[in-house]
Every structure is written in C-alpha cells, then in structure tokens.
Design an enzyme around this catalytic site. Sequence first.
Site, PDB file in Angstrom:
ATOM      1  CE  LYS A 106       0.396  -2.252   3.839  1.00 13.69           C
ATOM      2  NZ  LYS A 106       0.146  -3.621   4.219  1.00 13.69           N
ATOM      3  CE  LYS A 206      -3.756  -1.637   4.878  1.00 15.77           C
ATOM      4  NZ  LYS A 206      -3.947  -2.332   6.163  1.00 15.77           N
TER       5      LYS A 206
HETATM    6  N1  HSE Z   1      -0.448  -4.320   9.148  1.00 12.89           N
HETATM    7  C1  HSE Z   1      -1.623  -4.342   8.364  1.00 12.89           C
HETATM    8  C2  HSE Z   1      -2.824  -4.400   9.287  1.00 12.89           C
HETATM    9  C3  HSE Z   1      -1.600  -5.564   7.479  1.00 12.89           C
HETATM   10  O1  HSE Z   1      -2.642  -4.584  10.488  1.00 12.89           O
HETATM   11  O2  HSE Z   1      -3.940  -4.223   8.845  1.00 12.89           O
HETATM   12  C4  HSE Z   1      -2.355  -5.403   6.213  1.00 12.89           C
HETATM   13  O3  HSE Z   1      -2.000  -4.260   5.524  1.00 12.89           O
END
Ligand code: HSE
Length: 429
Positions: A106, A206
Amino acid sequence: MTEKKTLRLGIAGLGNVGVGLVKLVQGQQELRLAGNLEISAVSARSKTRDRGIDVSGYGWEDDPVKLATSDDVDVFVELIGGSDGPARASIEAALRAGKHVVTANKAVIAEHGALLAELAEENNVHLLFDAAVAGGVPIVRVLRDSLSSVDVQRVSGILNGTCNYILTEMLATGQEYTPVLADAQKLGYAEADPYLDVSGMDAAHKALILSVIAFGAKPDFSKVRVSGVDQIDGLDIKFADKMGYRIRLVTESTKSESGVRCSVAPALFKVDHPLAQISGPTNAIMVEGDPVGSVTMAGPGAGEGPTASAVMGDITRIFQGPATPPFGTSVSELNAEMIQSSGENTQSVWFIRTKLSDKSGALAELSKAFALCEVSVDQMHQDSSAGEAAAPIAIMTHPCTRKAAEAAASMIEKLDACVDKPRVLRVEA
Ligand code: HSE
C-alpha cells in the site's frame, strides 16, 4: 475448449504473505483457476531461512530488479513492502519491461501510484493491488469495477487490523497497549515496522488508494490528515466503555464541492454502531453513493492466508483479459483536487480525557476552561479508584466545532491541576 494459459511468476519477498502465496500456488489443483501458474524464481533477503515451505525447485535471484525483468517471468509479484527502495525499483523495472505486476504494497501505491499506474498504462500491462487494502476483502476490485457507475460520496472504514486488534484486546483483557501490540506482531498482523500501523500511516495509505479509485482524485499523501492509536491508553478505552462507546481507528474520505478530504483518526462509536462491532483484526469498509445507497464489506484485513488469497485473486484477473487502468480512471484523467482535511469547523460531540490533581478547585478550573471556550459539557466521569494522586477524568461535550474542543483542551493543559495532556477524540453521531 481453448487450452489453459500458463503464467510464470517471479515472487519477490518471502515473508508471511509470500509464503502463503507459494503454498496456494503449490496447491493450485484444489483452486478454481482459469489457467496454470508456475513459479519461475523467488527473491528474498535470506536464502537459507526455514520458512516451512520448499522453494528449492525454483530459481533464486538475490536482486528483485533482476527477477522483475527476467525473461522467465510474466507476472512480477512484489511482496517486499516499503514505499521506495527495492520495492519501487523492482515494480518500475517490471512495468518498463512489459511485465504484469501484482503487489500487496500500500505504501508504494499510495505514494507513487500515479507514476506507476502511468507506466502500466503506457506498457499495456496489469498493475493490480487488491491485496494492498483490507487484506482478504476484495474492496479495490469492487470499488473500481463493480461500483464504477456509482457517484460515491463517502468511503469510510476500519482499514488496519493491528489497530483494531489492539483496541479490541485492550478492552477485552484490560491489558495496556504495549503487550497487546506485541501479541499482534506475533500473530503476523503488524507491519515489519509497527509504527506504520499504530501511527495511522498504514490505514492512511489504504484510505488514499480507495479515494483515488472512488473519486478519481489525484493521489497526494501529504493532504491526508493522520492520527493513530499510539496515544490511546487503557483509561480512554475504559471511560468510553462506561459511556457506552467503543474506540475504533477509522478512515474517512468524503467528496464535497471543494474537493476530496481524506483522514484517519481514532473515534468513539456507540456500542451498537456497525463499526463498533468490528473486532479483532477484521477490516470493514462502507461505501455510500448514488444510486446504490450504502454497501458494507467486512472480513480479515491482515495475516498470511487472507492477504495471499487477495494476491492470488489479482493474479487470476490476468487470465481474464487485457489490462485496464489500475485506478479505474486513467491517470491522465485524474483531476479532482485533494484538499487538506483540517476539519477545524467539523461539528461533533467530542470526548476529552485528561488527569487532574485530586485537590479542591481542580474541577472548577476545568469547568471554567470549557465555559471560556464556549464548549458545553454533556457528561463528566471521574475515576479516583486507582488511588493515584491524579484523578483520570473524561468529558463528553455537546456538539461544537473541533476548533472549540481543541481550544478547551489546550486551555486545560495549561492548568496547574492538569497532569496529563488532554486528548480529543471525535464521537460519531
Ligand atoms: N499491518 C496491516 C494491518 C496488514 O494490520 O492491517 C495489512 O496491511
């Protein structure tokens, strides 16, 4: 019947997700694939580490850029991570060499997505990143393709599994933030650098990707307003619970006449609100727009299996036909301006939590600060049960602007009686 097509994969990065993908490819006879997959070669930092899978039958390449441009590779799968360095270099090299690219990264898409998508469009290749947002939940594809005729007004959600796990576990177990974060890391939810999770940066990456797809907004990560869960402690969660709320780290992207605003912040939701009911590493995304109304998707947002499943979903897309613009809208047509989400005029109820010395007159001083800032208090809860010299106190305001709530908080911080920097959290209506 036409013969099944074969795609040759080059996989860079053998962490949780890479290992999960190799397992899926090795068991592909059990899957509903429209073609055959072969792994030509892999690349990772250590060749000798025991990962519980056998990669001895595949080629090995120390340099992911070489793997990305290898003649034996049709699809370069980037699972290295990071917005720059080898991840970005290898994706760029692959696209320039006319290879399809699938990535779960991302950061690189949020920060360099326009450039990479342009390269993919110029070279007529796929650049697919459904695994980059919400792990196993196929929101990128749904938003880009299935909802392409929807005039989206708002996209909101819980996009970081680690933070949601932390917030849920802190309430369920009464533990503090640090041990719960350590558990999330052990369970494989957290990023290699968990700062990205807890600071809100991962969710912000995201949220920005979804904004570009939903609104055709030019990606500009500097315009995203970001705060994380790293300042939330057990007291905040306990007070919120007493008042009938859950704290969730939420992303919000909204369209207005002036442009698109995108933010990430912890906020309070009534216990019966759909987002309050999302617990553990689960992610949830709500898309609102005409003529569909509201669509919510939820599912596992992190971890080996869900994310590898999303990567596999993207790989199978390549069997289905020629490439389309990675963000749905061609890069040359991304035109909506993104605007800084200062939100100082946002009207809301606010939750303000601090600690005051347990002495006479402290509450009077606090009330005076609220009165001077014209913030009306709805509820006030004090907890002296811990027997500390300073008493934790939480206030729920009546609706007022963020500017007024923050002015009250900064006035409270300057009081002699105040011993803990007040935090200000939005309360969802
Ligand atoms: N580290 C991210 C989370 C994993 O905890 O959602 C997925 O991007």
